[in-house]
Write a protein that holds these residues in place. Structure first.
Motif, PDB file in Angstrom:
ATOM      1  N   VAL A  79       0.838  -1.193   0.000  1.00 33.03           N
ATOM      2  CA  VAL A  79       0.000   0.000   0.000  1.00 33.03           C
ATOM      3  C   VAL A  79       0.874   1.243   0.000  1.00 33.03           C
ATOM      4  N   GLN A  80       0.244   2.381  -0.243  1.00 34.77           N
ATOM      5  CA  GLN A  80       0.969   3.645  -0.214  1.00 34.77           C
ATOM      6  C   GLN A  80       0.882   4.271   1.171  1.00 34.77           C
ATOM      7  N   THR A  81       1.766   5.189   1.421  1.00 34.92           N
ATOM      8  CA  THR A  81       1.758   5.926   2.684  1.00 34.92           C
ATOM      9  C   THR A  81       0.385   6.546   2.926  1.00 34.92           C
ATOM     10  N   GLY A  82      -0.107   6.382   4.150  1.00 32.58           N
ATOM     11  CA  GLY A  82      -1.398   6.936   4.515  1.00 32.58           C
ATOM     12  C   GLY A  82      -2.562   5.986   4.340  1.00 32.58           C
ATOM     13  N   ALA A  83      -2.328   4.868   3.701  1.00 33.94           N
ATOM     14  CA  ALA A  83      -3.398   3.900   3.460  1.00 33.94           C
ATOM     15  C   ALA A  83      -3.671   3.067   4.709  1.00 33.94           C
ATOM     16  N   SER A  84      -4.671   2.217   4.584  1.00 32.03           N
ATOM     17  CA  SER A  84      -5.057   1.337   5.684  1.00 32.03           C
ATOM     18  C   SER A  84      -5.019  -0.119   5.240  1.00 32.03           C
ATOM     19  N   LEU A  85      -4.807  -0.993   6.194  1.00 36.06           N
ATOM     20  CA  LEU A  85      -4.879  -2.431   5.983  1.00 36.06           C
ATOM     21  C   LEU A  85      -5.473  -3.046   7.239  1.00 36.06           C
ATOM     22  N   ARG A  86      -6.132  -4.173   7.055  1.00 35.15           N
ATOM     23  CA  ARG A  86      -6.593  -4.931   8.206  1.00 35.15           C
ATOM     24  C   ARG A  86      -6.038  -6.343   8.126  1.00 35.15           C
ATOM     25  N   LEU A  87      -5.268  -6.693   9.135  1.00 31.10           N
ATOM     26  CA  LEU A  87      -4.728  -8.038   9.244  1.00 31.10           C
ATOM     27  C   LEU A  87      -5.658  -8.896  10.070  1.00 31.10           C
ATOM     28  N   SER A  88      -5.670 -10.170   9.749  1.00 29.98           N
ATOM     29  CA  SER A  88      -6.476 -11.125  10.497  1.00 29.98           C
ATOM     30  C   SER A  88      -5.595 -12.240  11.033  1.00 29.98           C
ATOM     31  N   CYS A  89      -5.962 -12.727  12.190  1.00 34.26           N
ATOM     32  CA  CYS A  89      -5.285 -13.882  12.784  1.00 34.26           C
ATOM     33  C   CYS A  89      -6.372 -14.852  13.201  1.00 34.26           C
ATOM     34  N   ALA A  90      -6.405 -15.990  12.544  1.00 33.77           N
ATOM     35  CA  ALA A  90      -7.443 -16.974  12.816  1.00 33.77           C
ATOM     36  C   ALA A  90      -6.878 -18.127  13.630  1.00 33.77           C
ATOM     37  N   ALA A  91      -7.663 -18.571  14.583  1.00 32.99           N
ATOM     38  CA  ALA A  91      -7.300 -19.734  15.390  1.00 32.99           C
ATOM     39  C   ALA A  91      -7.871 -20.954  14.695  1.00 32.99           C
ATOM     40  N   SER A  92      -7.012 -21.661  13.988  1.00 31.42           N
ATOM     41  CA  SER A  92      -7.464 -22.814  13.217  1.00 31.42           C
ATOM     42  C   SER A  92      -7.885 -23.954  14.137  1.00 31.42           C
ATOM     43  N   GLY A  93      -9.146 -24.363  14.025  1.00 33.16           N
ATOM     44  CA  GLY A  93      -9.620 -25.478  14.825  1.00 33.16           C
ATOM     45  C   GLY A  93      -9.860 -25.162  16.272  1.00 33.16           C
ATOM     46  N   GLY A  94      -9.875 -23.883  16.607  1.00 35.53           N
ATOM     47  CA  GLY A  94     -10.064 -23.533  18.000  1.00 35.53           C
ATOM     48  C   GLY A  94     -10.579 -22.131  18.173  1.00 35.53           C
ATOM     49  N   THR A  95     -10.406 -21.601  19.347  1.00 36.94           N
ATOM     50  CA  THR A  95     -10.858 -20.267  19.668  1.00 36.94           C
ATOM     51  C   THR A  95      -9.814 -19.579  20.522  1.00 36.94           C
ATOM     52  N   PHE A  96      -9.869 -18.264  20.517  1.00 41.41           N
ATOM     53  CA  PHE A  96      -8.942 -17.481  21.325  1.00 41.41           C
ATOM     54  C   PHE A  96      -9.467 -17.259  22.748  1.00 41.41           C
ATOM     55  N   SER A  97     -10.583 -17.864  23.071  1.00 47.06           N
ATOM     56  CA  SER A  97     -11.126 -17.710  24.412  1.00 47.06           C
ATOM     57  C   SER A  97     -10.107 -18.181  25.451  1.00 47.06           C
ATOM     58  N   GLY A  98      -9.809 -17.325  26.411  1.00 43.47           N
ATOM     59  CA  GLY A  98      -8.843 -17.670  27.443  1.00 43.47           C
ATOM     60  C   GLY A  98      -7.400 -17.406  27.053  1.00 43.47           C
ATOM     61  N   TYR A  99      -7.197 -16.827  25.883  1.00 44.90           N
ATOM     62  CA  TYR A  99      -5.853 -16.548  25.389  1.00 44.90           C
ATOM     63  C   TYR A  99      -5.617 -15.047  25.258  1.00 44.90           C
ATOM     64  N   SER A 100      -4.408 -14.654  25.542  1.00 40.70           N
ATOM     65  CA  SER A 100      -3.945 -13.345  25.125  1.00 40.70           C
ATOM     66  C   SER A 100      -3.472 -13.475  23.678  1.00 40.70           C
ATOM     67  N   VAL A 101      -3.700 -12.429  22.907  1.00 38.27           N
ATOM     68  CA  VAL A 101      -3.281 -12.449  21.494  1.00 38.27           C
ATOM     69  C   VAL A 101      -2.490 -11.183  21.199  1.00 38.27           C
ATOM     70  N   GLY A 102      -1.413 -11.342  20.483  1.00 32.54           N
ATOM     71  CA  GLY A 102      -0.580 -10.189  20.179  1.00 32.54           C
ATOM     72  C   GLY A 102      -0.124 -10.167  18.732  1.00 32.54           C
ATOM     73  N   ALA A 134      -0.958  -5.947  21.937  1.00 35.53           N
ATOM     74  CA  ALA A 134      -1.469  -7.170  22.535  1.00 35.53           C
ATOM     75  C   ALA A 134      -2.827  -6.928  23.165  1.00 35.53           C
ATOM     76  N   LEU A 135      -3.620  -7.974  23.145  1.00 39.22           N
ATOM     77  CA  LEU A 135      -4.926  -7.989  23.795  1.00 39.22           C
ATOM     78  C   LEU A 135      -4.835  -9.019  24.908  1.00 39.22           C
ATOM     79  N   PHE A 136      -4.818  -8.548  26.148  1.00 43.08           N
ATOM     80  CA  PHE A 136      -4.631  -9.442  27.275  1.00 43.08           C
ATOM     81  C   PHE A 136      -5.906 -10.225  27.535  1.00 43.08           C
ATOM     82  N   ARG A 137      -5.745 -11.486  27.927  1.00 38.23           N
ATOM     83  CA  ARG A 137      -6.894 -12.372  28.071  1.00 38.23           C
ATOM     84  C   ARG A 137      -7.856 -11.930  29.158  1.00 38.23           C
TER      85      ARG A 137
END
Length: 124
Positions: free
Chosen positions: A10-33, A48-51
């Protein structure tokens, strides 16, 4: 298993959204960074997103521009990146841990699970 996606060129000033998927599970009870690593540099903490309580911690370099969030299902965590700068160029990695303590969120070696990384390139 973590799967990161959403990177791109992308160019300077643009936006992006990254995704992080928990394959076969869930992030419940997890911190994610998110970390990033530019060529020739060490892996750098981004956010980071603390659990417990959903507390978020941001690196000073991204405060006010990046936002971490979790979808309602708990299976995917997002990193919304706005006002991107060339210095944001790096491979971005998501990480998760059910045991990490708050004071160690910024330490890469403290995280248990890692995604494969997604390239973000910001052109000037």
């Amino acid at each position: 298993q973590l799967q990161a996606s959403g990177g791109g060129l992308v160019q300077t000033g643009a936006s992006l959204r990254l995704s992080c998927a928990a394959s076969g599970g869930t992030f419940s009870g997890y911190s994610v960074g998110w970390f990033r690593q530019a060529p020739g540099k060490e892996r750098e903490f981004v956010v980071a997103l603390f659990r417990s309580g959903g507390t978020t911690v941001y690196a000073d370099s991204v405060k006010g521009r990046f936002t971490i969030s979790r979808d309602s299902s708990g299976n995917t965590v997002y990193l919304q990146m706005n006002s991107l700068k060339p210095e944001d160029t790096a491979v971005y990695y998501c990480a998760a841990s059910s045991r990490i303590i708050y004071s160690s969120l910024g330490v890469a070696s403290s995280w248990s699970y890692w995604g494969q990384g997604t390239q973000v390139t910001v052109s000037s």
